[in-house]
Scaffold this motif. Sequence first.
Motif, PDB file in Angstrom:
ATOM      1  N   THR B  46      20.318  30.059   3.951  1.00 14.35           N
ATOM      2  CA  THR B  46      19.708  29.256   2.884  1.00 14.35           C
ATOM      3  C   THR B  46      20.104  27.793   3.022  1.00 14.35           C
ATOM      4  N   GLN B  89      14.108  31.923  -3.931  1.00 16.55           N
ATOM      5  CA  GLN B  89      14.349  33.366  -3.990  1.00 16.55           C
ATOM      6  C   GLN B  89      13.904  33.990  -5.316  1.00 16.55           C
ATOM      7  N   ASP B 167      12.521  31.559   0.877  1.00 20.17           N
ATOM      8  CA  ASP B 167      13.879  32.100   0.814  1.00 20.17           C
ATOM      9  C   ASP B 167      13.796  33.539   0.300  1.00 20.17           C
TER      10      ASP B 167
END
Lengths: 375, 252
Positions: B46, B89, B167
């Motif tokens: 990330t 995410q 992500d």
Amino acid sequence: MLLSSAPLIELIHLDNGLYCAHLSGTWTVRTLVDQATINQQISQYLTKPNLSWDMRSVTALDSVGTLLLWQAWGECLPTSLQLKPEHRPRFARWQTQVIDDISAPHTLSYARLSQGLQLVMAGVVAQLVAFFILLGQLVLDSFYVVRYPNRMPWAEISRAIYDAGVRALGITALVGFLIGIVLSYLSALQLKMFGAEIYIINILGLSIIRELGPLLAAILVAGRSGSAMTAQIGIMRVTEELDALSAMGISHSLRLVLPKVFALAVAMPLLSVWTSSMALCGGMFSAQDTLDINYQQFFQRLPDAVPLSNVLIGLGKSMVFGLVIALVACYYGFRIQPNTVSLGNQTTNSVVAAITLVIMIDAVFAILFMNTGMP
Amino acid sequence: MSDSCAIKLVQVWTRFGDKLIHQDINLCLPHGEILGLVGASGCGKTTLLRELIGLQQPSQGDIYVMGQSLLNAADYKRQLRTNCGMLFQKGALFSALSVFENIAFPLRELGFNETKLITRLVLMKLESVGLSQQDARLKPADLSGGMIKRVALARALILEPSLLLLDEPTAGLDPIASQDFVNLLSNLHQELAFTVVMVTHDLDILRDLCTQIAVLADRHLVAYGTLAEVMNGEHPFIAQFFHNQRAKRVFQ
């Protein structure tokens, strides 16, 4: 690579007397932000009879470019249009798009107004009911921990006393000290006129110990600790920590509300004494400066000027203020929905409601004890 | 030199205090490819993604995105961010705004204010990610996990970026929603031809979607290439990740 050429449109006068709008450059979202000129040009050109369109020199065309042209063309393709084959499908999506009405109805009618009012009333009643349910649950929890003292959440209480009490010492001291100075200076000017300088001690003693000290401390704690408590519970809702507690069979009120209420009920009277002391120090400092009343005189005369019952009234109402601030903070904390607007709104509501209630309770105390504690 | 690569990492080192996260990472991702970034938890996937969009800066080395260096290029970073969509995410939708306003947000920020144009674009994008026009009125709190990802994808794609960063796009989705999302992404990639960099642990995505795979382990880029090439790597993490029982079932 990100640098793109500007979208260009030019009118070409053909040999046969007809016109052709020739488009070139990049027709994408980033190059079409300032569309006013382009729109104006297209509108001008559209007035030409038998206008043909040539888009073969367009280097890049995206949804915004196609939509802009599609709208300018009156939502249909021109009869004479030349474009790259890969650009043609981009117009197809606008041809087939059907727009539903997604806007909320805006009509104002008596029925809707009445329905709105009913909803507001129902909301107020529901809030009151929810508040009393929380209060009732708190009372039940109190009986429970009296019966099972080992279930008392001491760690949370200790933490809450530290957060709401110890960490508020600095700001309450500063505000109290400054208010003491202001009050003393303003009173000194009036008292000097009547030659009654010595009564500064009575004025400061009574007003600070009985009223200003507890009230100032309560307002500061409502703004500082009340808002923090509301936001803390709200964030717990957002991060599903409240659900986790429920899933483990742990009572929200026992673990979250009771420690905060208990902690503020303990910390508020202490903070009130602290704020009053600092305000008296400020007043005393100022009295010496403006009225030549020294510290010794101040300390000697203060117990006579302020009967003990005033101290007890101040302590008593501080405790009630603490209970109310914590209860209101927790109540609004549980009302927070998992979004940022709700978090902000309910935290504001919590502080406003707590301060309003503190002032109302102060008024009730003033009326109930109007004949008590006067020298 | 850099123009052939949509993304080029040159000797990238990243440190957080004393902790070394990336050590001498070099990579060139051609335009239009879908890169799957794989690695153990905490290996800096990330972080690398955030460095690609300029949210973080590497301690050493340089990153070229679309041919230009991000090093000390504040103007270019701003320009890049309008040409780069990012799917976080957990979606990172603005909870105070409706679905419609969330998707319209980048358009309005860019300077578009014509209501009809914005409405048509947003509704088109909403449909292209498989949601109905009526969903535009909902708030993020009313959406399921799969819907949040779709709305976030629509928001990331509203400016039709040439680079899309994802992500863990299928984290938290059930297998059906996950497969739908993969199909959706595949269709959008065919239509819009953007370059994709995604952090993922999803073996199905690596098999079905990714054209290139980069493996981060022990602070290094230990393998980079197609799935077949990466699976031939000799690093212990590759053996653990690509040759376990489940991976064998998926890749067979």
